[in-house]
Design an enzyme around this catalytic site. Structure first.
Site, PDB file in Angstrom:
ATOM      1  CE  LYS A   1      -1.185   4.357   8.051  1.00 22.36           C
ATOM      2  NZ  LYS A   1      -2.618   4.492   8.380  1.00 22.36           N
TER       3      LYS A   1
ATOM      4  N   GLY B   1       0.657   5.784  -0.185  1.00 24.87           N
ATOM      5  CA  GLY B   1      -0.219   6.956  -0.158  1.00 24.87           C
ATOM      6  C   GLY B   1       0.565   8.155   0.328  1.00 24.87           C
TER       7      GLY B   1
ATOM      8  CG  ASP C   1     -10.874   8.096   5.849  1.00 25.28           C
ATOM      9  OD1 ASP C   1     -11.615   8.486   4.925  1.00 25.28           O
ATOM     10  OD2 ASP C   1      -9.659   7.877   5.700  1.00 25.28           O
TER      11      ASP C   1
ATOM     12  CB  VAL D   1       0.958  -0.564   4.027  1.00 26.36           C
ATOM     13  CG1 VAL D   1       0.693  -1.863   4.803  1.00 26.36           C
ATOM     14  CG2 VAL D   1       0.209   0.589   4.674  1.00 26.36           C
TER      15      VAL D   1
ATOM     16  N   GLY E   1       0.846  -1.196   0.000  1.00 30.42           N
ATOM     17  CA  GLY E   1       0.000   0.000   0.000  1.00 30.42           C
ATOM     18  C   GLY E   1       0.878   1.242   0.000  1.00 30.42           C
TER      19      GLY E   1
ATOM     20  CG  PHE F   1       0.117   6.847   4.714  1.00 31.90           C
ATOM     21  CD1 PHE F   1       0.852   5.819   5.275  1.00 31.90           C
ATOM     22  CD2 PHE F   1      -0.666   6.581   3.603  1.00 31.90           C
ATOM     23  CE1 PHE F   1       0.794   4.541   4.719  1.00 31.90           C
ATOM     24  CE2 PHE F   1      -0.728   5.316   3.050  1.00 31.90           C
ATOM     25  CZ  PHE F   1       0.002   4.284   3.603  1.00 31.90           C
ATOM     26  N   GLY F   2       2.804   7.567   3.465  1.00 31.23           N
ATOM     27  CA  GLY F   2       3.996   6.715   3.438  1.00 31.23           C
ATOM     28  C   GLY F   2       3.671   5.416   2.735  1.00 31.23           C
TER      29      GLY F   2
END
Ligand SMILES: Nc1ncnc2c1ncn2[C@@H]1O[C@H](COP(=O)(O)OP(=O)(O)OP(=O)(O)O)[C@@H](O)[C@H]1O
Length: 360
Positions: A46, A26, A142, A31, A24, A28-29
């Site tokens: 994460k 995004g 969310d 995964v 993953g 944010f960083g």
């Protein structure tokens, strides 16, 4: 992104994790799927970027995950969190490894929505997750198909778990006017800047369920305005008490200073519906004549003047009812409009606030 963070297959994270894959990415960083060399178990880690805002969000997510430690991750359908550690200046959170997001599952398995048999267990499990989350007075804020993970796609019925508590917060700490998350799944209270609480997640759950059935988004607007427009067109305006509290209400609605009594507007609306019906009589010999239209009580000067917004709202009501293929047009001359009345109840007539410049 993974490369920017210096994370590649084979890199070591912390004392005992080897990166096997990036699963993953995004803002944010990333995964990463990692193997714990001590236990030989595979986990999801994460890895958050070290930027100030993202670090702060990671700290807040950890505070929420600690708050949820009282919940059994398996019976509560919430991802299991195994703690955090630092990799250089990055905060890393360790979770149980799940299979794929509900979004990807749907894309892979189905083109036109799920069957009732497939949907029921998902709804039950997500409602279970929310019931437990809300029992801790926490709002997820969310909820969307990418934040629901399928535990194992080959299992039937599938098991799902809620992930991503990055925007979650204690209900008591919700800040009025805070606007975040994905607009498609956002409840009107957030879009309007009205204080929100656990019920916010229920709206998102409703939209996810609609999406599972339809195979597409229910309110797919690109902007807040578009999404609010979809909501108003299908469900009517939020009540005045709600609109009155919104910090952003005036961005989307006109406030009427001259309050017209609700009952008058309702009467006015019924008359217009009845007038349209008489023009749409299937029997041409019974269809209203133009001169009769001009004498219709709809034009009675004693009735308060309609604003263009109100007429537009009626037009949309009419169009929507037809587009939905509902039994909205009662038999001509019945004097009442059961279909319309039913819709009319949910399409509450504007009272003090009139929608701004919506195209009819
Ligand atoms: N426990 C897990 N097991 C497997 N994959 C995961 C897990 N947690 C997250 N992922 C994958 O990583 C993606 C991003 O994770 P997460 O939603 O927690 O981060 P985020 O900060 O919310 O990302 P975004 O900015 O996309 O919202 C998820 O959509 C999912 O595909």
């Amino acid at each position: 992104m993974a490369k920017n963070l210096g994370i590649t297959k084979g890199s070591t994270l912390g004392n005992c994790h080897i990166v096997e894959d990036i699963i993953g990415e995004g803002g944010f960083g990333v995964v990463a799927k990692c193997r714990n060399t001590d236990t030989n178990k595979t986990v999801a880690i994460k890895i958050n970027k070290s930027e100030a805002g993202i670090l702060q969000q990671a700290v807040e997510e950890i505070a929420i995950l600690k708050r949820l430690r009282c919940l059994n991750p398996d019976t509560c359908n919430i991802v299991r969190w195994d703690g955090f550690f630092f990799h250089k200046e990055n905060i890393c959170m360790t979770f149980e490894l799940l299979d794929q997001s509900l979004y990807h599952y749907l894309q892979e398995q189905h083109t036109r929505g799920l069957t009732m048999g497939e949907l029921k267990p998902i709804l039950h499990q997500l409602a279970t997750a929310l019931a437990h989350l809300h029992s801790t007075e926490t709002v997820h804020a969310d909820l969307k198909p990418v934040n629901v993970m399928v535990v194992n796609r080959d299992q039937h019925p599938i098991q799902v778990k809620l992930i991503d508590f990055g925007l979650a917060c204690p209900v008591s700490e919700v800040k009025q006017g805070a606007c975040f998350g994905t607009v498609w799944y956002s409840a009107p209270e957030m879009l309007l800047g009205v204080p929100f609480k656990e019920s916010f997640d229920m709206w998102s759950l409703g939209l996810i369920m609609a999406e599972l059935i339809l195979g597409c988004h229910l309110y797919p607007g690109k902007t807040v305005y578009d999404v609010l427009r979809f909501m108003v067109e299908t469900q009517g305006q939020p009540p005045d008490e709600v609109l009155d509290q919104g910090l952003y209400t005036e961005n989307y609605f006109f406030k009427q200073n001259n309050r017209t009594p609700h009952v008058e507007l309702e009467k006015d609306r019924k008359m217009l519906v009845s007038l349209i019906k008489s023009m749409l009589n299937m029997d041409a010999s019974k269809r209203i004549m133009a001169r009769e239209v001009l004498q219709h009580p709809f034009f009675d000067p004693s009735i308060p003047e309609r604003t263009p917004g109100q007429v537009a709202s009626l037009c949309r009501l009419y169009k929507t009812t037809h587009a939905q293929g509902g039994n909205s047009m009662p038999s001509p001359g019945s004097g009442t409009e059961p279909g319309f009345l039913l819709q009319g109840e949910s399409f509450s007539a504007p009272k003090t606030l009139i929608k701004k410049s919506l195209p009819c």
